[in-house]
Design an enzyme around this catalytic site. Structure first.
Site, PDB file in Angstrom:
ATOM      1  N   ARG A 121       0.841  -1.231   0.130  1.00 20.74           N
ATOM      2  CA  ARG A 121       0.020  -0.035   0.043  1.00 20.74           C
ATOM      3  C   ARG A 121       0.924   1.246  -0.023  1.00 20.74           C
ATOM      4  NH1 ARG A 121      -2.779  -2.833   3.720  1.00 20.74           N
ATOM      5  NH2 ARG A 121      -4.574  -4.119   2.916  1.00 20.74           N
ATOM      6  N   LYS A 143       1.767  11.279 -11.161  1.00 22.95           N
ATOM      7  CA  LYS A 143       0.912  10.293 -12.015  1.00 22.95           C
ATOM      8  C   LYS A 143       1.707   8.992 -12.273  1.00 22.95           C
ATOM      9  CE  LYS A 143      -2.802  13.010 -14.364  1.00 22.95           C
ATOM     10  NZ  LYS A 143      -3.129  13.357 -15.668  1.00 22.95           N
ATOM     11  N   GLU A 185       5.906  17.629 -25.418  1.00 25.23           N
ATOM     12  CA  GLU A 185       5.330  18.404 -24.082  1.00 25.23           C
ATOM     13  C   GLU A 185       5.629  19.716 -23.806  1.00 25.23           C
ATOM     14  OE1 GLU A 185       3.161  16.465 -22.712  1.00 25.23           O
ATOM     15  OE2 GLU A 185       3.467  14.486 -22.650  1.00 25.23           O
ATOM     16  N   LYS A 227       5.235  22.916 -14.711  1.00 23.62           N
ATOM     17  CA  LYS A 227       4.339  21.755 -14.288  1.00 23.62           C
ATOM     18  C   LYS A 227       4.450  21.596 -12.801  1.00 23.62           C
ATOM     19  CE  LYS A 227       3.246  17.065 -14.657  1.00 23.62           C
ATOM     20  NZ  LYS A 227       3.378  15.910 -15.290  1.00 23.62           N
ATOM     21  N   GLU A 237      -5.734  16.404  -9.884  1.00 20.52           N
ATOM     22  CA  GLU A 237      -6.428  16.635 -11.177  1.00 20.52           C
ATOM     23  C   GLU A 237      -8.169  16.931 -11.182  1.00 20.52           C
ATOM     24  OE1 GLU A 237      -5.817  15.155 -15.690  1.00 20.52           O
ATOM     25  OE2 GLU A 237      -5.999  13.537 -14.131  1.00 20.52           O
ATOM     26  N   ARG A 241      -5.111  20.892 -13.278  1.00 14.30           N
ATOM     27  CA  ARG A 241      -3.888  20.047 -13.719  1.00 14.30           C
ATOM     28  C   ARG A 241      -4.762  19.460 -14.952  1.00 14.30           C
ATOM     29  NH1 ARG A 241      -0.602  15.380 -10.575  1.00 14.30           N
ATOM     30  NH2 ARG A 241       0.639  14.676 -12.525  1.00 14.30           N
ATOM     31  N   ASN A 245      -3.473  18.142 -19.860  1.00 12.51           N
ATOM     32  CA  ASN A 245      -3.756  17.146 -20.980  1.00 12.51           C
ATOM     33  C   ASN A 245      -3.954  17.652 -22.394  1.00 12.51           C
ATOM     34  OD1 ASN A 245      -5.591  14.120 -20.373  1.00 12.51           O
ATOM     35  ND2 ASN A 245      -3.710  14.482 -19.388  1.00 12.51           N
ATOM     36  N   HIS A 248      -4.032  15.705 -25.450  1.00 14.76           N
ATOM     37  CA  HIS A 248      -3.900  14.137 -25.147  1.00 14.76           C
ATOM     38  C   HIS A 248      -5.031  13.396 -25.483  1.00 14.76           C
ATOM     39  CE1 HIS A 248      -0.140  15.309 -23.265  1.00 14.76           C
ATOM     40  NE2 HIS A 248       0.024  14.106 -22.572  1.00 14.76           N
ATOM     41  N   HIS A 252      -3.911  10.650 -27.226  1.00 13.89           N
ATOM     42  CA  HIS A 252      -4.023   8.994 -26.720  1.00 13.89           C
ATOM     43  C   HIS A 252      -4.671   7.933 -27.486  1.00 13.89           C
ATOM     44  CE1 HIS A 252      -2.989   9.911 -22.004  1.00 13.89           C
ATOM     45  NE2 HIS A 252      -1.882   9.937 -22.895  1.00 13.89           N
ATOM     46  N   HIS A 264       4.836   8.685 -27.410  1.00 12.05           N
ATOM     47  CA  HIS A 264       3.585   9.509 -26.868  1.00 12.05           C
ATOM     48  C   HIS A 264       3.871  11.154 -27.363  1.00 12.05           C
ATOM     49  CE1 HIS A 264       1.148  11.093 -23.725  1.00 12.05           C
ATOM     50  NE2 HIS A 264       2.355  11.895 -23.334  1.00 12.05           N
TER      51      HIS A 264
HETATM   52  N1  LIG Z   1       3.230  10.516 -15.455  1.00 12.48           N
HETATM   53  C1  LIG Z   1       3.319  11.662 -16.056  1.00 12.48           C
HETATM   54  O1  LIG Z   1       2.736  12.715 -15.665  1.00 12.48           O
HETATM   55  C2  LIG Z   1       3.399  11.576 -17.550  1.00 12.48           C
HETATM   56  C3  LIG Z   1       3.643  12.592 -18.513  1.00 12.48           C
HETATM   57  C4  LIG Z   1       4.005  12.552 -19.935  1.00 12.48           C
HETATM   58  C5  LIG Z   1       4.471  11.367 -20.295  1.00 12.48           C
HETATM   59  N2  LIG Z   1       4.093  10.263 -19.418  1.00 12.48           N
HETATM   60  C6  LIG Z   1       4.372   8.732 -20.120  1.00 12.48           C
HETATM   61  O2  LIG Z   1       5.742   8.861 -20.380  1.00 12.48           O
HETATM   62  C7  LIG Z   1       5.792   7.870 -21.441  1.00 12.48           C
HETATM   63  C8  LIG Z   1       6.958   8.486 -22.392  1.00 12.48           C
HETATM   64  O3  LIG Z   1       8.047   8.493 -21.752  1.00 12.48           O
HETATM   65  P1  LIG Z   1       9.367   8.798 -22.554  1.00 12.48           P
HETATM   66  O4  LIG Z   1       9.246   9.693 -23.765  1.00 12.48           O
HETATM   67  O5  LIG Z   1      10.403   9.119 -21.663  1.00 12.48           O
HETATM   68  O6  LIG Z   1       9.562   7.211 -23.006  1.00 12.48           O
HETATM   69  P2  LIG Z   1      10.518   5.987 -22.679  1.00 12.48           P
HETATM   70  O7  LIG Z   1      10.713   5.702 -21.459  1.00 12.48           O
HETATM   71  O8  LIG Z   1       9.849   4.764 -23.454  1.00 12.48           O
HETATM   72  O9  LIG Z   1      12.099   6.271 -22.991  1.00 12.48           O
HETATM   73  C9  LIG Z   1      12.257   6.673 -24.553  1.00 12.48           C
HETATM   74  C10 LIG Z   1      13.370   5.623 -25.133  1.00 12.48           C
HETATM   75  O10 LIG Z   1      14.585   6.364 -24.746  1.00 12.48           O
HETATM   76  C11 LIG Z   1      15.207   5.449 -24.121  1.00 12.48           C
HETATM   77  N3  LIG Z   1      16.362   6.125 -23.357  1.00 12.48           N
HETATM   78  C12 LIG Z   1      15.725   6.964 -22.073  1.00 12.48           C
HETATM   79  N4  LIG Z   1      16.871   7.571 -21.609  1.00 12.48           N
HETATM   80  C13 LIG Z   1      17.770   7.300 -22.433  1.00 12.48           C
HETATM   81  C14 LIG Z   1      19.187   7.923 -22.561  1.00 12.48           C
HETATM   82  N5  LIG Z   1      19.435   8.875 -21.768  1.00 12.48           N
HETATM   83  N6  LIG Z   1      20.137   7.678 -23.691  1.00 12.48           N
HETATM   84  C15 LIG Z   1      19.438   6.668 -24.304  1.00 12.48           C
HETATM   85  N7  LIG Z   1      18.424   6.195 -24.447  1.00 12.48           N
HETATM   86  C16 LIG Z   1      17.416   6.418 -23.330  1.00 12.48           C
HETATM   87  C17 LIG Z   1      14.497   4.352 -23.585  1.00 12.48           C
HETATM   88  O11 LIG Z   1      15.073   3.078 -23.272  1.00 12.48           O
HETATM   89  C18 LIG Z   1      13.185   4.122 -24.519  1.00 12.48           C
HETATM   90  O12 LIG Z   1      13.652   3.277 -25.607  1.00 12.48           O
HETATM   91  C19 LIG Z   1       4.645   7.545 -21.899  1.00 12.48           C
HETATM   92  O13 LIG Z   1       4.341   6.281 -21.392  1.00 12.48           O
HETATM   93  C20 LIG Z   1       3.729   8.748 -21.322  1.00 12.48           C
HETATM   94  O14 LIG Z   1       2.392   8.048 -21.091  1.00 12.48           O
HETATM   95  C21 LIG Z   1       3.637  10.190 -18.147  1.00 12.48           C
HETATM   96  O1  LIG Z   2       0.797  15.352 -15.245  1.00 10.97           O
HETATM   97  C1  LIG Z   2      -0.456  15.274 -15.741  1.00 10.97           C
HETATM   98  O2  LIG Z   2      -1.531  15.549 -15.379  1.00 10.97           O
HETATM   99  C2  LIG Z   2      -0.528  15.146 -17.484  1.00 10.97           C
HETATM  100  O3  LIG Z   2      -1.628  15.204 -17.722  1.00 10.97           O
HETATM  101  C3  LIG Z   2       0.775  14.999 -17.983  1.00 10.97           C
HETATM  102  C4  LIG Z   2       0.665  14.334 -19.260  1.00 10.97           C
HETATM  103  O4  LIG Z   2       1.615  14.863 -20.258  1.00 10.97           O
HETATM  104  C5  LIG Z   2       0.947  12.807 -19.174  1.00 10.97           C
HETATM  105  O5  LIG Z   2       0.822  12.380 -20.441  1.00 10.97           O
HETATM  106  C6  LIG Z   2      -0.118  12.054 -18.418  1.00 10.97           C
HETATM  107  O6  LIG Z   2       0.275  10.895 -18.123  1.00 10.97           O
HETATM  108  C7  LIG Z   2      -1.445  12.129 -18.998  1.00 10.97           C
HETATM  109  O7  LIG Z   2      -2.225  11.575 -17.957  1.00 10.97           O
HETATM  110  P1  LIG Z   2      -3.879  10.782 -18.186  1.00 10.97           P
HETATM  111  O8  LIG Z   2      -4.381  10.739 -16.941  1.00 10.97           O
HETATM  112  O9  LIG Z   2      -4.436  11.495 -19.386  1.00 10.97           O
HETATM  113  O10 LIG Z   2      -3.094   9.422 -18.792  1.00 10.97           O
HETATM  114 ZN   LIG Z   3       1.947  13.570 -21.874  1.00  9.10          ZN
END
Ligand SMILES: NC(=O)c1ccc[n+]([C@@H]2O[C@H](COP(=O)([O-])OP(=O)(O)OC[C@H]3O[C@@H](n4cnc5c(N)ncnc54)[C@H](O)[C@@H]3O)[C@@H](O)[C@H]2O)c1
Ligand SMILES: O=C(O)C(=O)C[C@@H](O)[C@H](O)[C@H](O)COP(=O)(O)O
Ligand SMILES: [Zn+2]
Length: 359
Positions: A121, A143, A185, A227, A237, A241, A245, A248, A252, A264
């Protein structure tokens, strides 16, 4: 080195922006990692470059250290991978006092955050983001989650990290296409929150594409400020917040319909063009602003359209969006550049028109 504070209802923490790993150890000590059980989770690309470094830094402050390498890519952002992380945590007898460290991009960060949120948890986790996208967006705000049966981030929770440590020099090994994805982004941040920032991005596109370290550090700092300011106001959210999106809802849907073959950030770019066009249709931005947005997106080699999909197919996907309430779509629209609003009153015909614009 720069420091930004994130203050959410559930946790306060620092974002440290540095050009190396020199102050990582002290920051880990400051948040309480010393002598604790720590497991570093990274993917099979990132491990080649930065795992040894991070393990060395940690081995001076704790002997209860382990790591796990997971397969890279969105296609692996699922409960199957989460299972393997839980198995590792059980094997290492981790508990609520232990720390998971996410070393990698947003895929690793989202999954490690989710494992940390749900194991016993909830325990502690730290973000060491290594992609531009994760440094400006996903590592901040808690998130966490995974895709399920292709539905984007449909399983997840809010769980804040204890620390976000950004080493901007890790971007030197990042493939160019992934840098562009991060720009998706970053452009979003300018469009929803700060016109001056959007202008700065436009003006500096050449330097950004050359990975000029000063300009990149500026971008990372300014995006992290935007952010963290938004998530500090609205952690779960309930209001503002949702503006993060922007792009998105359609983004998405496209990500899913293309079986995660597009990145993405690329899908967000396409989604932002459609949402910007919808804003134009509603007279909230003018034609020049719309063209400016597309030009800026294209200047980073990001796509502004797709083909091979039917408008209705995309439209039907939109209803899986997390902002949908009781089957009513909530969409983020621009009101000029640098401000936006959440709308739930847009007719289907208008949305279809905006979808056709990107086909
Ligand atoms: N939680 C949130 O608020 C939030 C916000 C935006 C996006 N996201 C999520 O994030 C994900 C996308 O993240 P991303 O674009 O970082 O993708 P990712 O984690 O897949 O990384 C992209 C690629 O780059 C490689 N890589 C990473 N760092 C590297 C480095 N320094 N040198 C060489 N290769 C490297 C990875 O192995 C991968 O192949 C999606 O799933 C998206 O939904 C979440
Ligand atoms: O942090 C947030 O809030 C965002 O919406 C950032 C987005 O860039 C990110 O891709 C997020 O994961 C999207 O959220 P979701 O809840 O729509 O899946
Ligand atoms: Zn995003």
């Amino acid at each position: 080195m720069k420091l930004i504070k994130v203050n959410t209802t559930s946790n306060d923490y620092n974002i440290v922006i540095s050009s190396n790993f020199e102050s990582l150890q002290q920051n880990l000590i400051d948040v309480g990692v010393e002598n604790k059980k720590v497991c570093v989770i990274t993917d099979d690309n990132v491990s080649k470059y930065y795992l040894d470094n991070v393990i060395n830094i940690l081995s001076d402050i704790t002997s209860k250290l382990s790591y796990k390498v997971i397969p890279h890519g969105e296609i692996n952002k699922n409960l199957g991978t989460i299972n393997t992380i839980y198995q590792k945590m059980i094997e290492e007898k981790m508990d609520r006092d232990s720390y998971l460290i996410a070393l990698g991009g947003g895929v690793t960060g989202d999954m490690v955050g989710f494992a940390s949120a749900t194991f016993m948890r909830g325990n502690n986790f730290i973000q060491i983001p290594t992609t531009l996208l994760s440094q400006v967006d996903s590592s901040i705000g808690g998130k966490t989650g995974v895709d399920f049966e292709g539905y984007k981030n449909i399983i997840g929770s809010f769980h804040q990290p204890e620390l976000v440590y950004i080493n901007t020099s890790t971007l030197s090994t990042l493939p160019k296409k992934e840098v562009s994805a991060g720009m998706g982004e970053i452009i979003k941040h300018g469009l929803i929150a700060d016109k001056d920032y959007f202008d700065f991005i436009k003006t500096n596109s050449t330097l950004i594409n050359q990975l000029d370290s000063d300009v990149l550090e500026d971008l990372i700092y300014r995006s992290c400020v935007i952010k963290s300011d938004i998530v500090s106001q609205d952690e779960k959210e309930k209001g503002i917040r949702a503006t993060l999106n922007f792009g998105h809802t359609i983004g998405h849907a496209v990500e899913r319909l293309f079986d995660f073959k597009l990145l993405h950030g690329e899908c967000v770019a396409i989604g932002m063009v459609s949402a910007a066009y919808l804003s134009f249709l509603l007279n909230q931005i003018d034609n020049k602003q719309l063209e400016d947005i597309k030009k800026c997106i294209r200047s980073f080699d990001l796509p502004t359209e797709i083909n091979t999909l039917e408008p209705e197919t995309i439209y039907n996907e939109l209803f899986h969006d997390k902002k949908t309430k009781n089957d009513i779509l909530n969409i983020i629209l621009l009101k000029g550049i640098g401000t936006c609003e959440i709308r739930n009153d847009i007719e289907k015909e208008r949305i279809i028109e905006a979808i056709k614009y990107i086909l």
